[in-house]
Design a protein around this motif. Structure first.
Motif, short mmCIF file in Angstrom:
data_model
loop_
_atom_site.label_atom_id
_atom_site.label_comp_id
_atom_site.label_asym_id
_atom_site.label_seq_id
_atom_site.Cartn_x
_atom_site.Cartn_y
_atom_site.Cartn_z
N SER A 305 4.09 6.07 -4.37
CA SER A 305 4.40 6.93 -3.23
C SER A 305 5.19 8.13 -3.73
N THR A 311 2.36 13.92 -0.13
CA THR A 311 1.54 12.75 0.16
C THR A 311 0.16 12.82 -0.50
N ARG A 335 0.12 5.47 -1.48
CA ARG A 335 0.25 6.31 -0.30
C ARG A 335 -0.40 7.66 -0.59
N TRP A 353 0.64 5.40 5.15
CA TRP A 353 2.07 5.03 5.16
C TRP A 353 2.20 3.62 4.59
#
Length: 525
Positions: A305, A311, A335, A353
């Protein structure tokens, strides 16, 4: 008849409600809100009444919440989410260029421009609050016990000053930089300036670099930040009030790190360390995730992540990472919100998420791939998970360099990233036992303390409520001029006295010698 523990719990709940305080919160949006929300929820749990001042264009700070009452202030300017996304794309373009003085300068310039806009926006918002007479009257009438704020983009401390409230800071950064530099002695001989990725053991050349960068950062902050705060302070409080003094006059500084992460350094009695306060024991995963994790068998799980701003990476990098993952026996939860990579393997699960804390606390998690945000680093320390770092911007390179020095992380430069390099680095962290051993040793040190960091933070917030501040813990050093602080006036006075004493002794000796010579002359005559 209710059991004794249930009765005791109910009694304690009633007590907390009876003695609950009123807290006004002026938060900072984005990832900083994640930290502030933890404190707000805990204050609510302990029976305190929390009111949050939020801007009408907030991203994450919701108007409705079971944990607080919100007051929404109209805000038409500032940096919207779309502009921040554009900023993150620009940062990735710069980071992918070969490392040089010029790319570093471009990175500093890009970050500085965005921060200056954020500071202007926050001060405009605070101006709207000050000029709203009905709102200010209602805030005065509410009789809050303290104001809690994050000073990374200042404004809240001005409100505390206007309302005459005790001030508690949820802090690691102020508008000027790392918070220790604001109130604690910070010798540049062994305290590295953020951004240089240095340690507390610097060579001569590194110390020269440290001082030069410190001077440059002071100049840059004066040019892009300080002028806006001075102007605001002069407009609403008069030219005789120094905005830095208002900030430095805060009662308690809740510091979002500790010395398992930070290098040893001087501190102050009103700095309270709560590193890892947002971490908690992992909860069971949702059924679909748990099934995927268990399917990894003895090989285990890798969690990736890169935070809220990054992202998804550029497509070519994403493809390289996906191809590297496909060659591993481990399962990967990644992610990722961009286009699905062509090279994605069956062992990789893409999600919008992920429950990061719960995944890092899972027994099968072997490595955490992160950009180096403070929250992720603290959770990795808490759960004892070694790190593969992809530093991008802000404090991330420094955070990861601290972990690298402690032998808990391997770092990769995104400018040179390819599947071979990524795979080799990942295998090193996976199969070299020193990374796991070092992070677990660090985790053990972090957990070995007399009380939980969140409980420590709550104690000091409630201490300020009970005692109407903590002025006895505030240093007076910042009220002194640099001449007084470094005792230059005392040293010069003592030197002057020494010189005068030497002149006096010299004069006396000279006078005595002259008398002796004159006597001898008289005798010979």
């Amino acid at each position: 008849m209710p059991s004794l523990p249930a009765t005791l719990l109910a009694f304690l709940s009633i007590l907390s409600l009876v003695f609950g305080g009123k807290v006004l919160v002026f938060p900072l949006d984005g990832s900083h809100w994640v930290n502030m929300k933890v404190l707000i929820e805990e204050l609510h749990t302990r029976g305190h009444n929390v009111t949050v001042l939020r801007a009408s264009n907030s991203w994450y700070i919701k108007k409705e919440s079971p944990f607080y009452t919100s007051i929404t202030v109209y805000n038409s300017g500032g940096i919207e989410k779309e502009l921040f996304e554009e900023f993150s794309r620009n940062i990735l373009v710069i980071r992918r260029q070969k490392r040089s003085f010029w790319t570093k300068l471009k990175l500093v310039s890009e970050v500085g421009a965005v921060f200056e806009e954020m500071h202007r926006n926050q001060l405009n918002l605070m101006g709207n609050i000050f000029e709203n007479k009905d709102l200010m009257d209602s805030l005065q009438t509410a009789k809050y016990d303290l104001l809690l704020t994050d000073p990374a983009v200042g404004g809240g401390f001005f409100l505390a000053y206007r309302l005459g409230l005790p001030l508690v800071l949820n802090v690691r950064w102020t508008m000027h930089g790392e918070a220790h530099f604001e109130i604690a002695p910070s010798p540049l001989s062994y305290i590295p300036v953020p951004g240089l990725e240095l340690t507390d053991k610097m060579t001569f050349v590194q110390r020269v670099q440290n001082i030069l960068v410190y001077m440059f950062s002071k100049f840059q902050k004066a040019r892009t930040v300080s002028k806006h705060y001075r102007s605001f302070c002069e407009k609403y409080f008069g030219s005789e009030i120094n905005y830095k003094a208002i900030l430095q006059d805060a009662d308690i500084w809740l510091m979002r790190n500790d010395f398992t992460f930070e290098f040893p350094r001087p501190t102050m009695p009103n700095i309270v360390y709560m590193g890892g306060f947002q971490c908690k024991p992992s909860k069971p995963l949702p059924d679909d995730l748990e099934e995927f994790v268990k399917s990894s068998g003895d090989h285990g799980l890798i969690v990736m992540s890169l935070g809220t701003l990054f992202t998804h990476l550029p497509e070519d990098i994403t493809e390289e990472i996906a191809a590297a993952f496909a060659g591993l026996p481990q399962k990967i939860i990644w992610r990722h919100t961009g286009p699905r990579p062509v090279n994605i393997g069956d062992n990789t699960l893409l999600v919008d998420w992920l429950p990061q804390n719960d995944l890092l606390g899972h027994a099968k998690t072997k490595v955490f791939i992160t950009h180096g945000g403070t929250n992720g680093i603290q959770e990795a320390i808490y759960h004892g998970v070694p790190i593969l770092g992809l530093p991008l911007v802000f404090d991330q390179p420094d955070n990861l360099s601290r972990m690298k020095v402690r032998g808990t992380a391997k770092l990769l430069d995104i400018a040179e990233l390819n599947r071979t390099m990524f795979l080799e680095a990942l295998k090193e962290v996976l199969y070299n036992p020193s990374y796991k051993e070092n992070i677990q040793r660090l985790s053990k040190v972090h957990h070995d303390q007399p009380m939980k960091p969140l409980d420590r933070a709550m104690f000091w917030i409630e201490f300020v409520m009970r005692n109407k501040g903590a002025s006895h813990l505030r240093t007076q050093s910042f009220r002194m001029s640099w001449i007084e602080y470094h005792s230059i006036d005392v040293i010069l006075t003592l030197l002057m006295i020494l010189v005068l004493f030497c002149v006096l002794i010299y004069s006396i000796v000279k006078c005595i010698c002259l008398k002796v010579v004159l006597k001898k002359k008289v005798k010979t005559q």
